[in-house]
Each structure stands twice: as structure tokens, then as C-alpha cells.
Design a protein around this motif. Structure first.
Motif, PDB file in Angstrom:
ATOM      1  N   TRP A 669     -18.389  -9.927 -10.731  1.00 55.24           N
ATOM      2  CA  TRP A 669     -17.916 -11.355  -9.996  1.00 55.24           C
ATOM      3  C   TRP A 669     -19.401 -11.877  -9.119  1.00 55.24           C
ATOM      4  O   TRP A 669     -19.393 -12.821  -9.071  1.00 55.24           O
ATOM      5  N   THR A 670     -19.841 -10.783  -8.448  1.00 57.70           N
ATOM      6  CA  THR A 670     -21.056 -11.080  -7.709  1.00 57.70           C
ATOM      7  C   THR A 670     -22.088 -11.885  -8.509  1.00 57.70           C
ATOM      8  O   THR A 670     -22.718 -12.682  -7.964  1.00 57.70           O
ATOM      9  N   GLU A 671     -22.373 -11.061  -9.665  1.00 59.31           N
ATOM     10  CA  GLU A 671     -23.447 -11.746 -10.531  1.00 59.31           C
ATOM     11  C   GLU A 671     -22.956 -13.062 -10.845  1.00 59.31           C
ATOM     12  O   GLU A 671     -23.848 -14.054 -11.120  1.00 59.31           O
ATOM     13  N   GLU A 672     -22.083 -13.275 -11.412  1.00 61.53           N
ATOM     14  CA  GLU A 672     -21.536 -14.658 -11.811  1.00 61.53           C
ATOM     15  C   GLU A 672     -21.601 -15.777 -10.375  1.00 61.53           C
ATOM     16  O   GLU A 672     -22.077 -16.858 -10.857  1.00 61.53           O
ATOM     17  N   LEU A 673     -21.167 -15.172  -9.316  1.00 61.51           N
ATOM     18  CA  LEU A 673     -21.434 -16.377  -8.194  1.00 61.51           C
ATOM     19  C   LEU A 673     -22.835 -16.528  -7.911  1.00 61.51           C
ATOM     20  O   LEU A 673     -23.132 -17.488  -7.891  1.00 61.51           O
ATOM     21  N   PHE A 674     -23.590 -15.531  -7.935  1.00 62.98           N
ATOM     22  CA  PHE A 674     -24.969 -15.914  -7.870  1.00 62.98           C
ATOM     23  C   PHE A 674     -25.640 -16.752  -8.851  1.00 62.98           C
ATOM     24  O   PHE A 674     -26.319 -17.583  -8.600  1.00 62.98           O
TER      25      PHE A 674
END
Length: 809
Positions: A669-674
């Protein structure tokens, strides 16, 4: 270059300290400043030594004798440093580099012993190889070296218990022909018991014996003393005459006869000759030296004063120079000159109210001239009638003057009845104070806070009988003149607590607890506020906010024991206020910050319903949920709800909060948000702020190859922040195998966007080149030249300064 250190005073020998050397130093001739000697300064653990290259001159200054070290203004030759000693030596050195001068100044101040125990003579320990050469001092050994004892001189132990003389050693050397009775008789006839004893013996038999003055008066004599002197004369077969040398002037020796002392009578001592040396008494010599020092100090003071006057005349606009001059005069206790200097400074800086206050305080407190102080205040108020601080200080001055007059009346022992019956005593009745207040409130209108400031000053002088009625009068003015002013009514409501500070101080002196009393007063204030809120003429929105400010202030000052009660009170007041007026988003955040978690959730729900477009409120709502729950699905759902509003979605505050949470709980999810934040259609400010964060996250969780790929991808999406480029450069520099080509490319890309506005970027570039291309002077010079032609003027100055300090060119 000089190091900052405290030397090891227990070293075995005097040595040159490490790196404590400064070359090409000029020693200025104090009598002819055009003449100078160029040499080198060395610092040892005990001395400052100046040596010229040819060895023609050496100047040794003991650290313990240094009185002061002064840095003088820089000249074209360098930085002067003046060293003054306690025995009136003054040496002025001109040091080429300012940094060396500063280092030497600091080091010399550290090397000065701050107690006598640290003097070198107390801490010195001789090295082992010197113990074979230097034995400890032994009196007997010294006399043996002179050939004593012998046929003419012997050792006498009659002073082993210091019976003869308490200032002589236990063993004394006297002629062989003497007896103990002769020695004791002579000691009683000499001042402090100091009878004639051997001090030095020459190989030819001539000797030097020392003693104190005899207690001869005008006619007294001592046969034992006369016999002892004859025995001393007989020890030298080559002379028939004994020379008695008195180091005092003859008139002093004659004057001592009146006190029962004096000198040897030539009629009683045969074969003697007298000689007086005109050496003054040590106390007189010391007094003369002190007087001479005072004359020198006075001369220096007058010279400094002339320099200050010249500087103040030339640089009239520099108020700090005037203040430095006045401070110097105060330290010299030249108060009359300081007073006239204040007057001169005010002619130039008459628009500075604080200078008028300072001058008036000086006249009142130091010069004890109330009339001069009052005149200064009145002149200042004619120039600056709207200056509130001036009115308040003038008001306080008049109260202090009342206190001064009251003390004077007490000294004169005037009774209370006499004072009351005397119509001229308007000062003691506070009439002048009332006039000052009336003029102040007439001049400065529509400012209830200013009027209330007078009340706070009056409470400092509550011992005066007129203070309480005067305070009532001021509050009546507030009620009548500002009946519809919310701030005025707020000040009236807070009246019970206006004297709180004094109550606490008095209770502390008596070791009493006033917590309960203050709690009652706080309740009175809250009742006053709620009473005022029923007044229809007042702006309720403003008064509620003042009421909330009061509650929050009392909460911040509350102790741990009654903090819960204050939180409950604040929550109640906030709740009432939200029903009566529209609270701002900042007020809702304050409300949330003081209540517990469950209550905060209810409040923030109400806040976001009232302000659905406020990002700070949604961020607080999201944070409260993150604190409460670790369920990622629940957080995602709340974040999706938050982002439904386009204004809130554009807030970097929201994105930083959710990304911080995602980094700890959901890698994917972190990578998606970035990635979502870096989309071209996304808000630019959020994109810029999150780029460095994205880069750092990839660096921590992935390979360097992926970091480089991300940098290449994000750097193509303009614009990028300077922090983004600098973070990437630091990541590359932290690798074991540095890729200088990629670092250079990153620097060059950053220069395109930030080359004009960031000196730090160019400094980092030069620093990198110096570390990794130290021999490539052409490249370094080229980059330096580009920086000079690219940077804006303000950044260029800082760039040149930093380059010089870091030696980057």
C-alpha cells in the motif's frame, strides 16, 4: 594554528606546547609605533615567549603575571593583541591572521591560573635525571659549601624550639667564641629577636651577617650584643673594622629611637663604621606604586573617554556606541559625565522611547534626581505621546516617587495627622499619579488593555492608602467608557485574579497553600464571564473567544493535582460556546487536544461535519483513528472517506500522516500511495514534498539499482525539490563504490533549477570534487567560476564566505 587546551602543569619540564606557535608576528615598540620587530610567538606551559629570527631579542611573559589580554581593532597589518601584566609590562603583538589571533587570545585566557594552587611552582615535579644533579635544598649543605663549620664559626642549636627567634631556622651559624647566654641576651636586644647570624662567608674570611635593628632607644645598651659583634669582628683576621650597613634612610633610623628602637651607638661598639642606604620603607614604596598605578589608570580612562567622544561624534547614528560609552562611564563611577552623555545621545536618538526610559531611570536611581527624571519623561511624552510604554513607566516612576517621599517623611518623623492636614502633600495622596493616568487615557483612547495595565502596576504599591480607591476608579472607567467592548468586559471579569502573582509570592514567604483560594477566585471569574455574556450590547463571539482563552490559560498553569478539574471546566465551556457561536477550526483542534480520546472522537466528528473542507481537522480525525486501531482496512476506509473532498485530498498533511502509517503496516500500500502522489494530475505541492520521502523509502527497502531507476523517472517529472536531488546525492556518496558520473549528473541537473538561489548546492558540489578529485584543480576552478557567475548577490556573499572558511577553493 593554536589549539584550545589547558596545559598539563605537572609536566617534568618547561616545553613548547603542541602547535602553540605563531610566526610572522610583529612586536610593536610602545614608544615608537612605527618601529617593530618581526618574530615568532611560542607558548610553553608557563610562559609566552617572543623570539625574533636573528635571536637578538627575547620577551618572556609568565602566564600567572598576565593581568589582561585585549583584542584591538584589525589594522592593515593584521590583528593586534595587547598583553598587560601585573608588573606594568605592556606588549602589543600584531598577528597576520585573525583566526590565529582569536586562538591565541582564547588560549592565553585559559592558561592564566585561576587559583594559587595551579601556579607552576606548586605543581612542578623534577624529572628523574635532575634528581642526580639537583638535591633538595639543605641549609647545612649550603654552609658546608662555604666551609662552615670551621675554627671561627660553629653550628648553634639554641633556636631548635624557636626560643631565640621565631623567624630564624632551628640551626644558626655564629662565631665559635660565643656562648648561649651571649646569644639569648643579644636576641632580646634585637627587634623580633633577630640577632646577628652568619649569612655568607667569603674564602678570605670576610663574612656577611644579618640582624634587625637594636632596641637601643636614646641610651640603652646590651653587653651581650656588644660582645657578639666583637666575636664576629675577630672571625676575620684581615680586618680591624666592622661595617654596619643600615638599609634605611638616616632620618628614619633616628626617628625610630623615639619608639625605643633605632641603631647601634658608636660609643658602645668599638671598631665599627656606619653606612645608611636611602631605601624607603616597604609600605611607603607600595603606596607610591599604587598611586602611580592610579595615575596610569586615570590617564588611560581619560584617553578612552576621548576616543569614545570622538567615535560618538563621528558615528552619531550608532546607538550601541552611545550605550557602550555610558556603560564604560558607569563602571568608572563617573556618573555626572554619564548623565550629560545620556543628554547628548537623546539629541540624536530622540525617537527611541526606551532610551528616554533608560535615561530617566538613571537620573532617578543613580543620580537620585527625581526632578530630572520627571523632566525627561515629560519631554519624551511631548515627542511621542502615543507610546504606551512611556506612559506606563512614567506612571510607575510617580508611584516610586511617592514611596521615596514617604520614606523621607518617616525619617523626618512627621505624624500621619500632620501629613493629612498639610494640603501641600498632594504627592503622598496620589494626586500626581491620578493626573498621569487621566492624561494617559485621554491621549490613548479605545484601548482597554492599556488602561488595565495601570491596575497591574498599582497592585505593586498596595501599601499606599490611595491605591484601592484608585483601582476602583479605573474599573469604573472601563465599565462606563467601554460598556460594549468585549475586551474591556473580559478584563473586568478577570479582576479577582489580577493580584494573583502577589498572593502566591506572599503565601510562599509564609509557606502557605493558596490553591483553594485561587480556585475560588477562578470560579468568580467564570461567573463574571457568564454574567457578561448575557449582556446584549457586547459582541458575544469575541467575548466567548476571550472566555475560552482564559480557560486554556488557566489549564496550562494548573498543577497536576487540579488539572483534571480544569480539563472538565474547559470541556464544559467549549461545549457551551459551540452551542452559542460558530467555533473556528483552530478552536476545535484546541478542544480536541485537551480532552480524552473518546471525547476527542466525538468533538472531531462534530468539527469535520461543520468544516468538511478543512484538511487539518480531517488529519486530526485520521490520527485519532490510527492511535485507536491497527486495522489497516478500517484506516484505508477512513482515508478514502477523507479524500472524497478535493481540497482535503490536496493537503500534504493528510498524505504524510497516511504514508507514515502505511510504511509501518503495509509495504504494498505504501508503494501505491507514493505512486499515486507522483501522478502528473496530482497536486504539485504534495508531489514535491513526497518525492524525497519516496526516494528514501526505496533506498531503505530496495536495491540501489531501483533507487537509481526511481531517481531517473522522478527527475524527468519537473519540477523537483532541491532536497530530492541532495538526498539522492547523499545516497550515492554513502556507497562503497561511488559512481562519480551519476553524482555529477545529479549536481548538474540540480544546478539547472537551483543554481541561482542555493549557495549550499555549489558548496556541496565543490566539497565533493575536493574529496574525490583533489588533484583536478581545473575542474574545481571551473565549477567555482560558474558559481560566481550564476548565484544571486545575497547568496554569492555567503558562498564566498563559506568557501574561505572551508578552504574549498
Amino acid at each position: 594554528m593554536l589549539a584550545y587546551f589547558w596545559p598539563k602543569l605537572d609536566t617534568h619540564e618547561i616545553r613548547i606546547l603542541d602547535d602553540a606557535k605563531v610566526e610572522n608576528v610583529r612586536l610593536i615598540d610602545r614608544f615608537n609605533t612605527r618601529q617593530h620587530t618581526i618574530g615568532t610567538i611560542y607558548l610553553t606551559s608557563t610562559h609566552l615567549i617572543f623570539i625574533d629570527p636573528e635571536g637578538k631579542r627575547e620577551t618572556w611573559i609568565l602566564h600567572s603575571l598576565i593581568s589582561s589580554v585585549d583584542k584591538l581593532p584589525t589594522t592593515q597589518h593584521g590583528c593586534p593583541l595587547r598583553v598587560r601584566t601585573k608588573h606594568f609590562l605592556s606588549a602589543e603583538f600584531t598577528i597576520p591572521k585573525e583566526r590565529d589571533c582569536a586562538d591565541l587570545y582564547a588560549t592565553l585566557n585559559q592558561l592564566k591560573p585561576d587559583s594559587y594552587e595551579k601556579l607552576y611552582c606548586f605543581l612542578y615535579q623534577a624529572p628523574n635525571y635532575l634528581e642526580k644533579i639537583w638535591d633538595p635544598f639543605l641549609l647545612a649543605t649550603e654552609y658546608m659549601r662555604m666551609g662552615v663549620p670551621n675554627g671561627d664559626w660553629k653550628i648553634e642549636d639554641g633556636n631548635s624550639n624557636f626560643d631565640m627567634c621565631d623567624t630564624y631556622p632551628p640551626l644558626i651559624y655564629v662565631p665559635t667564641l660565643t656562648t648561649k647566654a651571649m646569644l639569648f641576651g643579644s636576641s632580646k636586644f634585637r627587634s623580633r629577636g633577630r640577632l646577628p647570624v652568619l649569612t655568607y662567608l667569603h674564602p678570605n674570611g670576610a663574612s656577611i651577617t644579618r640582624c634587625s635593628q637594636p632596641l637601643s632607644g636614646f641610651s640603652a645598651r646590651c653587653q651581650e650584643d656588644e660582645q657578639l659583634l666583637q666575636c664576629i669582628l675577630k672571625t676575620n683576621p684581615h680586618s680591624n673594622t666592622m661595617y654596619i650597613i643600615d638599609t634605611r634612610p638616616r632620618i628614619n633610623a633616628v626617628a625610630k629611637r623615639a619608639a625605643g628602637k633605632g641603631y647601634e651607638n658608636e660609643g658602645y661598639y668599638s671598631n665599627i663604621q656606619f653606612k645608611f642606604c636611602p631605601i624607603e620603607n616597604i609600605h611607603i614604596m607600595r603606596t607610591r606604586r599604587i598611586n602611580k598605578k592610579n595615575e596610569i589608570d586615570l590617564s588611560i580612562k581619560r584617553r578612552i573617554e576621548r576616543l569614545f567622544r570622538s567615535a560618538c561624534h563621528r558615528f552619531k547614528k550608532d546607538v550601541n556606541l552611545w550605550l557602550t560609552f555610558i556603560e564604560f562611564l558607569k563602571k568608572q563611577h563617573d556618573y555626572s559625565t554619564a548623565s550629560s552623555t545620556f543628554t547628548s545621545a537623546l539629541h540624536t536618538h530622540g525617537n527611541k522611547y526606551w532610551l528616554w526610559i533608560m535615561a530617566a531611570k538613571f537620573e532617578f536611581e543613580t543620580m537620585v534626581s527625581p526632578s530630572s527624571a520627571r523632566s525627561l519623561f515629560q519631554r519624551a511624552l511631548r515627542i511621542m505621546p502615543q507610546e504606551k510604554k512611556l506612559w506606563l513607566e512614567y506612571f510607575k516612576f510617580e508611584l516610586l516617587y511617592v514611596e521615596l517621599v514617604q520614606k523621607r517623611q518617616a525619617v523626618l518623623d512627621r505624624t500621619k495627622q500632620e501629613i493629612e492636614n498639610n494640603e501641600e502633600d498632594a504627592v503622598l495622596q496620589g494626586k500626581i499619579v491620578e493626573i498621569v493616568f487621566h492624561n494617559a487615557q485621554t491621549t490613548i483612547e479605545n484601548d482597554p488593555t492599556f488602561i488595565c495595565s495601570f491596575v497591574k502596576i498599582l497592585y505593586e504599591f498596595s501599601q499606599f492608602s490611595f491605591v484601592e480607591p484608585f483601582i476602583d476608579h479605573i474599573y469604573s472607567v472601563l465599565k462606563e467608557k467601554y460598556s460594549s467592548n468585549a475586551l474591556a468586559q473580559s478584563l473586568i471579569a478577570q479582576r479577582p485574579l489580577i493580584n494573583e502573582r502577589k498572593m502566591i509570592d506572599e503565601a510562599a514567604k509564609k509557606e502557605q497553600d493558596v490553591t483553594f483560594m485561587i480556585a475560588i477566585l477562578e470560579q468568580q471569574v467564570r461567573e463574571n464571564y457568564e454574567q457578561q455574556l448575557n449582556n446584549s450590547t457586547i459582541n458575544k463571539n469575541e467575548l466567548w473567544n476571550l472566555y475560552l482563552d482564559f480557560c486554556l490559560q488557566r489549564l496550562s498553569q494548573a498543577s497536576d493535582t487540579n488539572k483534571t478539574e480544569h480539563i472538565s471546566t474547559c470541556d464544559r465551556v467549549f461545549s457551551l460556546a459551540s452551542e452559542q457561536i460558530s467555533l473556528t477550526s483552530e478552536r476545535y483542534l484546541e478542544w480536541v487536544s485537551i480532552v480524552d480520546h473518546d471525547r476527542a472522537k466525538v468533538v472531531i466528528q462534530k468539527a469535520t461535519d461543520h468544516y468538511p473542507n478543512d484538511a487539518s481537522l480531517w488529519n486530526k480525525r485520521l490520527s485519532l483513528l490510527i492511535e485507536e486501531s491497527t486495522d489497516c482496512k478500517k484506516i484505508k476506509k477512513e482515508f478514502k472517506l477523507t479524500c472524497q473532498n478535493s481540497d482535503v485530498k490536496k493537503s500534504s498533511l493528510i498524505w504524510n500522516t497516511i504514508i507514515d502509517y502505511a510504511q509501518e503496516h503495509d509495504h504494498k500500500w505504501t508503494e501505491e500511495l507514493f505512486e499515486q502522489s507522483q501522478m502528473e494530475s496530482f497536486n504539485l505541492s504534495v508531489t514535491l514534498e513526497l518525492k524525497p520521502k519516496y526516494l528514501q523509502w526505496v533506498h531503505q527497502n530496495k536495491s540501489i539499482t531501483q533507487v537509481r531507476q526511481l531517481f531517473d523517472k522522478l527527475s524527468c517529472r519537473t519540477p523537483a525539490s532541491l532536497l530530492f536531488y541532495m538526498d539522492y546525492i547523499k545516497i550515492e556518496q554513502s556507497l562503497s563504490n561511488i559512481d562519480n558520473k551519476r553524482i555529477k549528473t545529479a549536481f548538474e541537473q540540480a544546478i539547472i533549477y537551483f543554481g541561482k538561489t542555493s549557495a549550499d548546492l555549489w558548496l556541496a558540489y565543490l566539497d565533493h570534487l575536493k574529496q574525490h578529485h583533489s588533484l583536478d584543480f581545473v575542474t574545481i576552478s571551473r565549477i567555482y567560476s560558474r558559481a560566481l557567475h550564476t548565484l544571486d548577490s545575497d547568496e554569492l556573499k555567503r558562498f564566498n564566505t563559506e568557501c574561505a572558511l572551508k578552504n574549498l577553493t
